[in-house]
Each structure stands twice: as structure tokens, then as C-alpha cells.
Write a protein that holds these residues in place. Structure first.
Motif, PDB file in Angstrom:
ATOM      1  N   ASP A 130      40.528  -5.861 -92.298  1.00 29.30           N
ATOM      2  CA  ASP A 130      40.133  -4.668 -93.047  1.00 29.30           C
ATOM      3  C   ASP A 130      40.772  -4.705 -94.430  1.00 29.30           C
ATOM      4  N   SER A 131      42.020  -4.320 -94.498  1.00 34.04           N
ATOM      5  CA  SER A 131      42.785  -4.535 -95.727  1.00 34.04           C
ATOM      6  C   SER A 131      43.816  -5.625 -95.416  1.00 34.04           C
ATOM      7  N   ILE A 132      44.266  -6.326 -96.425  1.00 32.77           N
ATOM      8  CA  ILE A 132      45.188  -7.441 -96.215  1.00 32.77           C
ATOM      9  C   ILE A 132      46.547  -6.895 -95.790  1.00 32.77           C
ATOM     10  N   SER A 133      47.076  -7.414 -94.690  1.00 34.65           N
ATOM     11  CA  SER A 133      48.412  -7.015 -94.231  1.00 34.65           C
ATOM     12  C   SER A 133      49.119  -8.221 -93.644  1.00 34.65           C
ATOM     13  N   VAL A 134      50.445  -8.147 -93.526  1.00 37.85           N
ATOM     14  CA  VAL A 134      51.229  -9.253 -92.982  1.00 37.85           C
ATOM     15  C   VAL A 134      52.374  -8.678 -92.159  1.00 37.85           C
ATOM     16  N   TYR A 135      52.692  -9.336 -91.056  1.00 40.75           N
ATOM     17  CA  TYR A 135      53.817  -8.914 -90.225  1.00 40.75           C
ATOM     18  C   TYR A 135      54.308 -10.104 -89.411  1.00 40.75           C
ATOM     19  N   THR A 136      55.557  -9.995 -88.947  1.00 44.10           N
ATOM     20  CA  THR A 136      56.121 -11.022 -88.077  1.00 44.10           C
ATOM     21  C   THR A 136      56.210 -10.483 -86.658  1.00 44.10           C
ATOM     22  N   ALA A 137      56.157 -11.372 -85.688  1.00 44.48           N
ATOM     23  CA  ALA A 137      56.212 -10.980 -84.277  1.00 44.48           C
ATOM     24  C   ALA A 137      56.800 -12.124 -83.464  1.00 44.48           C
ATOM     25  N   LYS A 138      57.044 -11.852 -82.183  1.00 44.92           N
ATOM     26  CA  LYS A 138      57.607 -12.848 -81.276  1.00 44.92           C
ATOM     27  C   LYS A 138      56.689 -13.059 -80.082  1.00 44.92           C
ATOM     28  N   LYS A 139      56.660 -14.279 -79.580  1.00 49.13           N
ATOM     29  CA  LYS A 139      55.958 -14.546 -78.331  1.00 49.13           C
ATOM     30  C   LYS A 139      56.768 -13.955 -77.177  1.00 49.13           C
ATOM     31  N   PRO A 140      56.092 -13.556 -76.104  1.00 52.50           N
ATOM     32  CA  PRO A 140      56.837 -12.999 -74.959  1.00 52.50           C
ATOM     33  C   PRO A 140      57.767 -14.043 -74.356  1.00 52.50           C
ATOM     34  N   VAL A 141      59.048 -13.674 -74.242  1.00 51.58           N
ATOM     35  CA  VAL A 141      60.066 -14.617 -73.785  1.00 51.58           C
ATOM     36  C   VAL A 141      60.707 -14.107 -72.494  1.00 51.58           C
ATOM     37  N   THR A 142      60.834 -15.003 -71.520  1.00 51.94           N
ATOM     38  CA  THR A 142      61.515 -14.697 -70.268  1.00 51.94           C
ATOM     39  C   THR A 142      62.860 -15.420 -70.255  1.00 51.94           C
ATOM     40  N   ILE A 143      63.900 -14.720 -69.821  1.00 52.83           N
ATOM     41  CA  ILE A 143      65.241 -15.309 -69.730  1.00 52.83           C
ATOM     42  C   ILE A 143      65.527 -15.671 -68.276  1.00 52.83           C
ATOM     43  N   VAL A 144      65.897 -16.925 -68.051  1.00 43.42           N
ATOM     44  CA  VAL A 144      66.182 -17.425 -66.701  1.00 43.42           C
ATOM     45  C   VAL A 144      67.645 -17.865 -66.623  1.00 43.42           C
ATOM     46  N   LYS A 145      68.341 -17.386 -65.621  1.00 43.58           N
ATOM     47  CA  LYS A 145      69.755 -17.725 -65.444  1.00 43.58           C
ATOM     48  C   LYS A 145      69.883 -18.983 -64.591  1.00 43.58           C
ATOM     49  N   ARG A 146      70.805 -19.885 -64.985  1.00 44.86           N
ATOM     50  CA  ARG A 146      71.009 -21.126 -64.245  1.00 44.86           C
ATOM     51  C   ARG A 146      72.490 -21.362 -63.994  1.00 44.86           C
ATOM     52  N   GLU A 147      72.777 -22.068 -62.904  1.00 47.71           N
ATOM     53  CA  GLU A 147      74.138 -22.482 -62.563  1.00 47.71           C
ATOM     54  C   GLU A 147      74.126 -23.989 -62.351  1.00 47.71           C
ATOM     55  N   VAL A 148      75.031 -24.702 -63.030  1.00 49.46           N
ATOM     56  CA  VAL A 148      75.061 -26.164 -62.907  1.00 49.46           C
ATOM     57  C   VAL A 148      76.504 -26.647 -62.852  1.00 49.46           C
ATOM     58  N   ALA A 149      76.662 -27.857 -62.341  1.00 49.73           N
ATOM     59  CA  ALA A 149      77.969 -28.517 -62.324  1.00 49.73           C
ATOM     60  C   ALA A 149      77.762 -29.993 -62.616  1.00 49.73           C
ATOM     61  N   GLY A 150      78.780 -30.620 -63.187  1.00 47.28           N
ATOM     62  CA  GLY A 150      78.686 -32.044 -63.472  1.00 47.28           C
ATOM     63  C   GLY A 150      80.052 -32.705 -63.425  1.00 47.28           C
ATOM     64  N   VAL A 151      80.049 -33.991 -63.069  1.00 41.29           N
ATOM     65  CA  VAL A 151      81.290 -34.772 -63.015  1.00 41.29           C
ATOM     66  C   VAL A 151      81.162 -35.925 -64.003  1.00 41.29           C
ATOM     67  N   ILE A 152      82.138 -36.062 -64.888  1.00 38.26           N
ATOM     68  CA  ILE A 152      82.092 -37.077 -65.936  1.00 38.26           C
ATOM     69  C   ILE A 152      82.298 -38.465 -65.342  1.00 38.26           C
ATOM     70  N   ASN A 153      81.345 -39.347 -65.636  1.00 41.70           N
ATOM     71  CA  ASN A 153      81.470 -40.743 -65.227  1.00 41.70           C
ATOM     72  C   ASN A 153      81.738 -41.630 -66.433  1.00 41.70           C
ATOM     73  N   SER A 154      81.127 -41.265 -67.584  1.00 42.16           N
ATOM     74  CA  SER A 154      81.361 -42.028 -68.813  1.00 42.16           C
ATOM     75  C   SER A 154      81.579 -41.088 -70.000  1.00 42.16           C
ATOM     76  N   SER A 155      80.550 -40.269 -70.314  1.00 39.17           N
ATOM     77  CA  SER A 155      80.669 -39.325 -71.428  1.00 39.17           C
ATOM     78  C   SER A 155      79.980 -38.021 -71.054  1.00 39.17           C
ATOM     79  N   LEU A 156      80.254 -36.976 -71.828  1.00 39.05           N
ATOM     80  CA  LEU A 156      79.640 -35.677 -71.553  1.00 39.05           C
ATOM     81  C   LEU A 156      78.129 -35.745 -71.733  1.00 39.05           C
TER      82      LEU A 156
END
Length: 414
Positions: A130-156
């Protein structure tokens, strides 16, 4: 009686025909519903109503060239640019960034919407309907929680890869523990546990790490805890603290660049690779690729942003009455004299200007006006957590600490 039976049979036949007709109509309607295309919604628009053009910014492209190639006349393009330039600067579109054009489904097929993806989540919409306009927006984002463990064999980094985790976790862990653990000197059998959050666009597309909520790194059998806590609610500032509410951060960063190697240390006597003579080297050289961002190691004020034949492009920062730092051989400077800078802020980029044989930053450090080796200084810690926040901090980390304890390690032979 025969007549009655005949009439009954006739009525039943007519009813059956009627039912067949209704069933046929119902089947037709169901088929039409099944064939109806699914609505495709993206960027806040229903795409079914448009011809959709998807592309990426290429070398030589400009906002005007792109719109012009889709039938927008130059006068209209000028009008659009003037209208949107304060929110969306068309001159700053970046090669490789995706864009989408929604075009009218008619004989003119004219563009109605231009969508520019600033990054994987944020986008800018230039609406021409219609008339020229501009705006910013975000894509819908889901946050997922994770739990991890690791043992160093050579490097991180190799351990992160072996566990099938995002390589950015290694970078974030280095940022968290850079003042307490030297990741270049890890030992086989060192181990870590993490509780962190990941971002997903539309529940399916991986969009990076949100943050590490809690971590414990066992280095030489000593546990180093880290908990992310909102230390300044007014500024929305989060920092990492250990299990006793002590800050992990130091007054100074450990290095002015990420992903580096130390090519030359502070020394009273070193053979200069350019001048070909023995002289003192009152700095620490961090070798890194051209264009690597250089960060100020502490808050302060820029007292010099200049060029000399020996230093090349350099920046000098005064942090307080005691400490001053300097960063040499930049390809480009990003700050001006008199500018206030915060710890970790980019002040320039790695280069080889001045007396340098390859890309690196020479990091110089002054204490009370005397140049010293920063690795030999007992540098101050960051500001402690305010006393009023300590009780709420301990309450917040208690469940996170229990969560870390329950994460199992996969044992390896050492």
C-alpha cells in the motif's frame, strides 16, 4: 396387497438412489478438501497468494539492481530507498545473505514485498503493497535444554566433535574458563559436564547455542564450577560465578584474540625478525589470521589510535591509573582516540602493518608506566557479586548443581 408391496419396493429403491447420490456428493467434497493446498506461512505472510522468488545477494548486486531486475522502475526504487534508509540501509546488504521477493500473481507480476535475512533468526521486511514501510522481525525460535558430558582424550575441540556436539561449545567454554584453565595444557582424563540451551527455528532448524547455564570442568581432578547468573538486572547483564559466588572473570581477558598461538613472548633479549638484530621484545605476539578481530582486554579509554612505521596501525587503551595496554600491527583500526571501550569490544583487526613478517597482534602491557610481562602479573579479579544478590544466587544454583551431579560420564581407559 401386491400393489402395496410394489409401492414399498419402489420407495426403498428411490431412497437407496438418494443415499448413493448423497454419498457421492460427500466423497466429491472430501476429495476437494484433500486436494486443497496447505497454507504456507513464513515471515508473517501466507506465501500461497504470491509468486515467491528466493535468492542470495551476489557480487555486484545492489538493492536497486535486484528490484530493477524484477520490473521496478528507477524512480520507484529511489522513492523506496529514501523511505527505508533509516531502518534498512540498502548499501549495507552483504554478499551471501538470502533474500525473498513476494510478487503479485497477475499479468504485471510486480514485487510487493522484499525480505532480507540479516541472520538466521532476524530479518527485515520492506513492504511495498500500500504505502512503503519497513520493519524488522524474528523467526519463531524454540529453546531446547540439553545435558552433556565429555572426557578429554586429546583436546577439548576433538572431544566436542567426538560427542557430536556443536564446535561453538568449545569456544564458549574457553570464554568461560579462560581465567582459570589453560585449555592448551589439558590432560587426558580431564572431564566436563554442561547444562546448556540450543535454539531451533520452527522447531526443526538448528540456530546455535543460546547459553551455557551451568558447567563443571574437572582439570587435574579439581572441579571448576561455572553458573550463569543475572548480576545486574537493570542492564540485563549476566556473568559466570563459581560455587562460592566468586566471579570467574578477571579484570583482564587472557588474550586479545580468539583462536591464536603465541609466536613470541615478552623477552629482554630477542632476535628481531625484520631488523635482524638482538633487542628487547616488550610485548607478547599472538599469531592469527588476517582480519581476526582484536579485542580490548579490559574496560578503558582509547588514548591513541594511530600509525607509525614500526607499530603499523595500533591502538592504546588506558584502563585506570595503574594499567595501560597497546595493540600493534593491525590491518585496520575500529576505534578513535577518546572513545570509551568495554572488555571484549573489537578495536581493530589482525594484520602485518609496520615492522612485521606475518599476521599477528603484538600485545603490550604497562603497570604504573613500566612495560611488563602480563603473564607474570597478579592481575585483579572482576567486580564481585553484590552482597544483596548472594542469597538468591545460591538458591538459583542449587538445582543446577544437583542437575550436573546426575549427568553420567562415559568412562574411558586412561
Amino acid at each position: 396387497m401386491k400393489k402395496f408391496s410394489y409401492l414399498l419396493m419402489l420407495m426403498m429403491a428411490l431412497t437407496a438412489c438418494n443415499d448413493d447420490s448423497k454419498n457421492a456428493d460427500l466423497a466429491d467434497n472430501l476429495e476437494k478438501v484433500e486436494k486443497a493446498p496447505a497454507l504456507i506461512k513464513e515471515y508473517g505472510f501466507t506465501l500461497n497468494g504470491y509468486d515467491v522468488v528466493r535468492d542470495t545477494i551476489r557480487s555486484g548486486d545492489s538493492f536497486g539492481i535486484i528490484l530493477g531486475s524484477h520490473g521496478v522502475d528507477p524512480a520507484k526504487i529511489f522513492q523506496i530507498v529514501e523511505k527505508v534508509k533509516d531502518t534498512f540501509n540498502p548499501r549495507k546488504i552483504v554478499i551471501g545473505k538470502p533474500y525473498v521477493i513476494l510478487k503479485e500473481k497477475d499479468s504485471l507480476n510486480s514485487p510487493k514485498v522484499f525480505i532480507y535475512e540479516n541472520d538466521r533468526i532476524n530479518y527485515t521486511v520492506v513492504d511495498l503493497r500500500d504505502s512503503i514501510s519497513v520493519y524488522t522481525a524474528k523467526k519463531p525460535v524454540t529453546i531446547v535444554k540439553r545435558e552433556v558430558a565429555g572426557v578429554i582424550n586429546s583436546s577439548l575441540s576433538e572431544t566436542i566433535e567426538e560427542e557430536g556436539l556443536n564446535y561453538l561449545l568449545a569456544h564458549q567454554m574457553n570464554n568461560i574458563y579462560q581465567w582459570s584453565i589453560d585449555f592448551f595444557r589439558l590432560q587426558k582424563g580431564d572431564r566436563f559436564k554442561l547444562v546448556y540451551k540450543e535454539r531451533y527455528i520452527d522447531d526443526t532448524i538448528y540456530a546455535g547455542i543460546e547459553n551455557i547455564e551451568a558447567a563443571v570442568f574437572y582439570h587435574q581432578d579439581k572441579p571448576y564450577y561455572a553458573f550463569n547468573f543475572l548480576a545486574d538486572s537493570t542492564a540485563g547483564k549476566y556473568d559466570y560465578y563459581d560455587e562460592k559466588a566468586r566471579p570467574l572473570q578477571s579484570f583482564f581477558l587472557k588474550a586479545p584474540v580468539d583462536y591464536f598461538r603465541i609466536s613470541s613472548r615478552f623477552s629482554p633479549r630477542r632476535f628481531h625478525p625484520v631488523q635482524k638484530r638482538w633487542k628487547a621484545h616488550k610485548g607478547t605476539d599472538y599469531a592469527a589470521g588476517y582480519g581476526t578481530p582484536i579485542k580490548t582486554t579490559a574496560n578503558g579509554v582509547v588514548i591513541a589510535s594511530s600509525y607509525t612505521a614500526g607499530n603499523g596501525n595500533y591502538v592504546k587503551v588506558k584502563h585506570n591509573g595503574t594499567y595501560t595496554t597497546q595493540y600493534l600491527h593491525m590491518s585496520k583500526r575500529a576505534v578513535k582516540t577518546g572513545q570509551r571501550v568495554k572488555q571484549g569490544e573489537v578495536i581493530g583487526y589482525v594484520g602485518s602493518t609496520g615492522l612485521a613478517t606475518g599476521p599477528h597482534v603484538c600485545y603490550r602491557f604497562w603497570v604504573n608506566g613500566v612495560q611488563v610481562d602480563p603473564f607474570r602479573q597478579n592481575l585483579p579479579s572482576a567486580e564481585p557479586l553484590e552482597e544483596k544478590y548472594v542469597p538468591s544466587y545460591f538458591a538459583a544454583i542449587e538445582p543446577l548443581k544437583e542437575e550436573l551431579e546426575k549427568i553420567p560420564f562415559e568412562e574411558i581407559e586412561i
